[in-house]
Write an enzyme that holds these catalytic residues in place. Sequence first.
Site, PDB file in Angstrom:
ATOM      1  N   THR A 160      58.668  33.444  78.453  1.00 58.21           N
ATOM      2  CA  THR A 160      60.128  32.794  78.167  1.00 58.21           C
ATOM      3  C   THR A 160      61.299  33.772  78.327  1.00 58.21           C
ATOM      4  O   THR A 160      61.114  34.931  77.901  1.00 58.21           O
ATOM      5  CB  THR A 160      60.145  32.008  76.915  1.00 58.21           C
ATOM      6  N   GLY A 213      55.923  32.888  67.594  1.00 60.39           N
ATOM      7  CA  GLY A 213      55.988  32.633  66.411  1.00 60.39           C
ATOM      8  C   GLY A 213      56.079  31.028  66.071  1.00 60.39           C
ATOM      9  O   GLY A 213      56.024  30.133  67.010  1.00 60.39           O
ATOM     10  N   THR A 254      58.615  29.378  69.000  1.00 58.54           N
ATOM     11  CA  THR A 254      57.828  29.128  70.182  1.00 58.54           C
ATOM     12  C   THR A 254      56.948  27.919  69.923  1.00 58.54           C
ATOM     13  O   THR A 254      56.946  27.053  70.949  1.00 58.54           O
ATOM     14  CB  THR A 254      57.011  30.328  70.720  1.00 58.54           C
ATOM     15  N   ASN A 314      57.313  25.347  67.994  1.00 58.24           N
ATOM     16  CA  ASN A 314      58.252  24.179  68.038  1.00 58.24           C
ATOM     17  C   ASN A 314      58.772  24.031  69.392  1.00 58.24           C
ATOM     18  O   ASN A 314      58.777  22.837  69.717  1.00 58.24           O
ATOM     19  CB  ASN A 314      59.626  24.549  67.078  1.00 58.24           C
ATOM     20  N   GLU A 315      58.992  24.747  70.132  1.00 57.34           N
ATOM     21  CA  GLU A 315      59.468  24.503  71.515  1.00 57.34           C
ATOM     22  C   GLU A 315      58.269  23.960  72.517  1.00 57.34           C
ATOM     23  O   GLU A 315      58.803  23.026  73.065  1.00 57.34           O
ATOM     24  CB  GLU A 315      60.244  25.588  72.161  1.00 57.34           C
ATOM     25  N   THR A 339      56.941  36.831  63.937  1.00 55.12           N
ATOM     26  CA  THR A 339      57.243  37.752  62.728  1.00 55.12           C
ATOM     27  C   THR A 339      56.439  37.164  61.230  1.00 55.12           C
ATOM     28  O   THR A 339      55.729  37.959  60.602  1.00 55.12           O
ATOM     29  CB  THR A 339      58.772  37.869  62.331  1.00 55.12           C
ATOM     30  N   LEU A 354      49.389  18.122  54.531  1.00 55.88           N
ATOM     31  CA  LEU A 354      48.565  17.743  55.619  1.00 55.88           C
ATOM     32  C   LEU A 354      49.152  17.488  56.880  1.00 55.88           C
ATOM     33  O   LEU A 354      50.168  16.641  57.062  1.00 55.88           O
ATOM     34  CB  LEU A 354      47.289  17.029  55.162  1.00 55.88           C
ATOM     35  N   ASP A 390      48.168  13.081  57.854  1.00 56.57           N
ATOM     36  CA  ASP A 390      47.817  12.024  56.770  1.00 56.57           C
ATOM     37  C   ASP A 390      49.131  11.353  57.093  1.00 56.57           C
ATOM     38  O   ASP A 390      49.230  10.178  56.272  1.00 56.57           O
ATOM     39  CB  ASP A 390      47.993  12.570  55.235  1.00 56.57           C
ATOM     40  N   GLU A 401      64.985  26.912  63.906  1.00 59.89           N
ATOM     41  CA  GLU A 401      66.335  26.410  64.558  1.00 59.89           C
ATOM     42  C   GLU A 401      67.200  25.778  63.372  1.00 59.89           C
ATOM     43  O   GLU A 401      66.693  24.701  62.708  1.00 59.89           O
ATOM     44  CB  GLU A 401      65.743  25.311  65.765  1.00 59.89           C
TER      45      GLU A 401
END
Length: 299
Positions: free
Chosen positions: A40, A66, A69, A71-72, A95, A215, A218, A271
């Site tokens: 990326t 991390g 990334t 998340n994206e 990190t 969790l 759940d 973000e």
Amino acid sequence: MANFPASLLILNGKSADNQPLREAITLLRDEGIQIHVRVTWEKGDAQRYVDEARRLGVETVIAGGGDGTINEVSTALIQIRDGVAPALGLLPLGTANDFATSAGIPEALDKALKLAIAGNAMEIDMARVNDKTCFINMATGGFGTRITTETPEKLKAALGGVSYLIHGLMRMDTLTPDRCEIRGENFHWQGDALVIGIGNGRQAGGGQQLCPTALVNDGLLQLRIFTGEELLPALFSTLTQSDDNPNIIDGASAWFDIHAPHEITFNLDGEPLSGQEFHIEVLPGALRCRLPPDCPLLR
């Protein structure tokens, strides 16, 4: 492992020159495993690479980086409506790596890579904010959010997760709580919040266990509020996490509504999102993720 289907690794550009990773990928390719690698460069690349992964017919898309990334990539995967989406694999290279750490992903690159390719794919939840922005790990608000967004990149690179704590102590002069009202299923609280954590995962900010009982399968989000009536004791409570702390408010719900009289900022897997009104809801079983069999985040 030669019988395992192809995977596509979406690698954060900051890790493109990671020599141990190159060696681990080469070894697996020598065993007959097909691994596509894409790096990326800017926002939106992960979505384009997930689209390419579907065209290639891979069964796993691995997020190498991390929490941002992850998340994206996960957000791109849950946009797939037609057919079966590839599973998500996790390769922690950031990190803090909060989500991967709490999920029990191995730190050794070769072991993490093998798990990402060959591990069991489990259905897990995600969360969505204001019907638009998603997170897989946690939404954090308050002083903790300001610290994670303001910590210098050089400090993070040198010290890792502990850099957030050090920078926070350096910024004690700016320590102010956020007044807000939070509602959920059988939950209502109003007051001054020093830190707010709404977790699908358990930790954020470089290892802080903000939602220690969360969790990922759940159908619930865990809430933890560190109240800010007494700022210094509340801050140290945040760091020590004592079980009988009067400054800690806990809750669990499939959704939370947050209202503030002034603008506040939430950090969604790295973000920032600012506003006065937030509707946060869980998306049950939103995607499949390859996790270890003893993953602490699974019920």
